[in-house]
Motif scaffolding. Structure first.
Motif, PDB file in Angstrom:
ATOM      1  N   LEU A 200       0.828  -1.206   0.000  1.00  0.00           N
ATOM      2  CA  LEU A 200       0.000   0.000   0.000  1.00  0.00           C
ATOM      3  C   LEU A 200       0.864   1.258   0.000  1.00  0.00           C
ATOM      4  CD1 LEU A 200      -2.711   1.454   0.289  1.00  0.00           C
ATOM      5  CD2 LEU A 200      -2.553   1.112   2.765  1.00  0.00           C
ATOM      6  N   ALA A 201       1.920   1.244   0.812  1.00  0.00           N
ATOM      7  CA  ALA A 201       2.829   2.394   0.840  1.00  0.00           C
ATOM      8  C   ALA A 201       3.497   2.592  -0.515  1.00  0.00           C
ATOM      9  CB  ALA A 201       3.883   2.194   1.929  1.00  0.00           C
ATOM     10  N   ALA A 202       3.924   1.496  -1.140  1.00  0.00           N
ATOM     11  CA  ALA A 202       4.590   1.592  -2.450  1.00  0.00           C
ATOM     12  C   ALA A 202       3.640   2.152  -3.502  1.00  0.00           C
ATOM     13  CB  ALA A 202       5.105   0.217  -2.865  1.00  0.00           C
ATOM     14  N   ARG A 203       2.392   1.686  -3.504  1.00  0.00           N
ATOM     15  CA  ARG A 203       1.414   2.199  -4.474  1.00  0.00           C
ATOM     16  C   ARG A 203       1.163   3.684  -4.253  1.00  0.00           C
ATOM     17  NH1 ARG A 203      -1.112  -2.903  -3.609  1.00  0.00           N
ATOM     18  NH2 ARG A 203      -2.521  -2.053  -2.027  1.00  0.00           N
ATOM     19  N   THR A 204       1.057   4.074  -2.999  1.00  0.00           N
ATOM     20  CA  THR A 204       0.817   5.484  -2.679  1.00  0.00           C
ATOM     21  C   THR A 204       1.958   6.364  -3.174  1.00  0.00           C
ATOM     22  OG1 THR A 204      -0.421   4.829  -0.705  1.00  0.00           O
ATOM     23  CG2 THR A 204       0.355   7.104  -0.803  1.00  0.00           C
ATOM     24  N   ILE A 205       3.195   5.935  -2.903  1.00  0.00           N
ATOM     25  CA  ILE A 205       4.359   6.707  -3.352  1.00  0.00           C
ATOM     26  C   ILE A 205       4.416   6.754  -4.872  1.00  0.00           C
ATOM     27  CG2 ILE A 205       6.886   6.762  -3.365  1.00  0.00           C
ATOM     28  CD1 ILE A 205       6.776   5.465  -0.569  1.00  0.00           C
ATOM     29  N   SER A 206       4.117   5.634  -5.513  1.00  0.00           N
ATOM     30  CA  SER A 206       4.127   5.582  -6.974  1.00  0.00           C
ATOM     31  C   SER A 206       3.147   6.586  -7.574  1.00  0.00           C
ATOM     32  CB  SER A 206       3.771   4.158  -7.436  1.00  0.00           C
ATOM     33  OG  SER A 206       3.581   4.108  -8.830  1.00  0.00           O
ATOM     34  N   LEU A 207       1.969   6.675  -6.988  1.00  0.00           N
ATOM     35  CA  LEU A 207       0.966   7.614  -7.490  1.00  0.00           C
ATOM     36  C   LEU A 207       1.341   9.061  -7.176  1.00  0.00           C
ATOM     37  CD1 LEU A 207      -2.264   5.620  -6.538  1.00  0.00           C
ATOM     38  CD2 LEU A 207      -1.443   6.099  -8.852  1.00  0.00           C
ATOM     39  N   LEU A 208       1.841   9.303  -5.956  1.00  0.00           N
ATOM     40  CA  LEU A 208       2.206  10.667  -5.560  1.00  0.00           C
ATOM     41  C   LEU A 208       3.360  11.213  -6.396  1.00  0.00           C
ATOM     42  CD1 LEU A 208       2.015  10.472  -1.653  1.00  0.00           C
ATOM     43  CD2 LEU A 208       0.567  11.866  -3.138  1.00  0.00           C
TER      44      LEU A 208
END
Length: 350
Positions: free
Chosen positions: A97-105
């Motif tokens: 979840l953290a990786a997806r969030t950073i990827s989108l941000l």
């Protein structure tokens, strides 16, 4: 190219930033490697929900610290790498979840990484081992591996629990603290042990079994606490140090045996030990004795790279990304079961 890696398959949360350059004298540069560990109380193991909460609570601050340490901004990073598996479900989900969030941000591509491949590639990079037989030993995994035809092939593995899990669970039996690690604390106690207690020895071809050994040493620990366990040669009481010593000697002898069998099978004279248990000095010593008797060498890293860390995920992820691999957002899942030999190793052609 620069990658940020997130590791959180168990109780260690790691964030690492790595640079791959065309400079042949220094092709891999570690810019940051930060880790924060969740410690359960003595006598207890770490629960998935508590570990996941730990990871969610610390991941943002660790990413910020890693960027500051590397003197980078998000725009400098080329891809976000995360542990896809194997591991514990809830912690893996938190990191994914953290990786997806950073990827989108940050608008950066994602790369899902096999945890074991991360250990192997980081070990090869740090030690300079060319094409070794790999002993992968940790709290959740025990495998003997060798590379051929773009796959890391599994020659032998545990049939039940991992060797690290065996050591960790015995630490709970003895109520040994989990800080800095239960296996480390067992290693220190074992250094004072002198009595080798007879324990089951379970090697089947190139596979191992550790649950029976754990059950027996737990029985002996109960006898020790009641004062009825004696050294048959001296009549003196057997101590916790003796049991730790006996457990280590037995399980490590098993690991050396199956590793030597794999070396003979593939014709290799190199052994690379990776995973958290690979930090154990006694295991390294026993493996070194075996390797030298075959005219070979043993390779191992220290706790910065042996114990789960973000830099190994960044390194393996960047190797894959440079071959054109990336994980689409819709596929950025995680899994508790992810076999080492499921990964196509496109970056190696030897």
């Amino acid at each position: 190219m620069i990658a940020l890696g997130l590791e959180g398959s168990a109780n260690k949360l790691g964030v690492g930033i790595i640079l791959h350059s065309k400079d042949k004298s220094n092709p891999v540069q570690i810019l940051s490697n930060i880790r924060h560990t969740y410690h359960a109380p003595p006598g207890a193991g770490f629960l998935p929900k508590d570990t996941a909460l730990h990871h969610r609570s610390h991941v943002a601050s660790l990413v910020s610290s890693a960027l500051r340490e590397a003197n980078l901004t998000p725009s400098d990073v080329d891809c976000i790498c995360y542990t896809k598996g194997p591991g514990m479900g809830a912690p893996l989900q938190s990191v994914a979840l953290a990786a997806r969030t950073i990827s989108l941000l940050w608008n950066k591509p994602l790369v899902g990484v096999n945890h074991c491949i991360g250990h192997i590639e980081m070990g090869r990079s740090i030690t300079g081992a060319t094409n070794p037989v790999v002993l992968y030993v940790s709290g959740g995994n025990t495998q003997v591996i060798a590379y051929t035809s773009n796959r890391y092939r599994i020659f032998g593995e545990t049939l039940d629990i991992a060797v690290g899990n065996c050591l960790d669970r015995f630490a709970r039996t003895l109520n040994i603290p989990n800080d800095p690690a239960p296996g480390y604390n067992i290693e220190q106690l074992a250094k004072s042990g002198k009595v080798l207690v007879d324990l089951p020895y379970a090697v089947k071809g190139m596979d191992c079994s550790f649950s029976g050994i754990l059950a027996r040493v737990d029985e002996l620990a109960a006898q020790m606490k009641s004062g009825i366990l004696k050294d048959p040669s001296t009549g003196k009481p057997v101590t916790a140090e003796d049991l730790c010593f006996s457990l280590q000697e037995t399980v490590f002898a098993m690991l050396v045996e199956i590793t030597e069998r794999a070396m003979a099978h593939v014709g290799s004279n190199q052994v690379l030990i990776v995973g958290g248990v690979g930090c154990n000095e006694r295991l390294q010593e026993m493996m070194g004795t075996m390797a030298r008797s075959r005219g070979g060498d043993v390779y191992a890293t220290d706790e910065r790279f042996c114990i789960d860390n973000g830099i190994m995920i960044a390194h393996a992820g960047l190797l894959a990304y440079q071959t054109g691999f990336k994980t689409e957002l819709a596929d950025s899942t995680c899994t508790q079961r992810f076999r080492t030999d499921d990964v196509y190793v496109a970056w190696r052609d030897d």
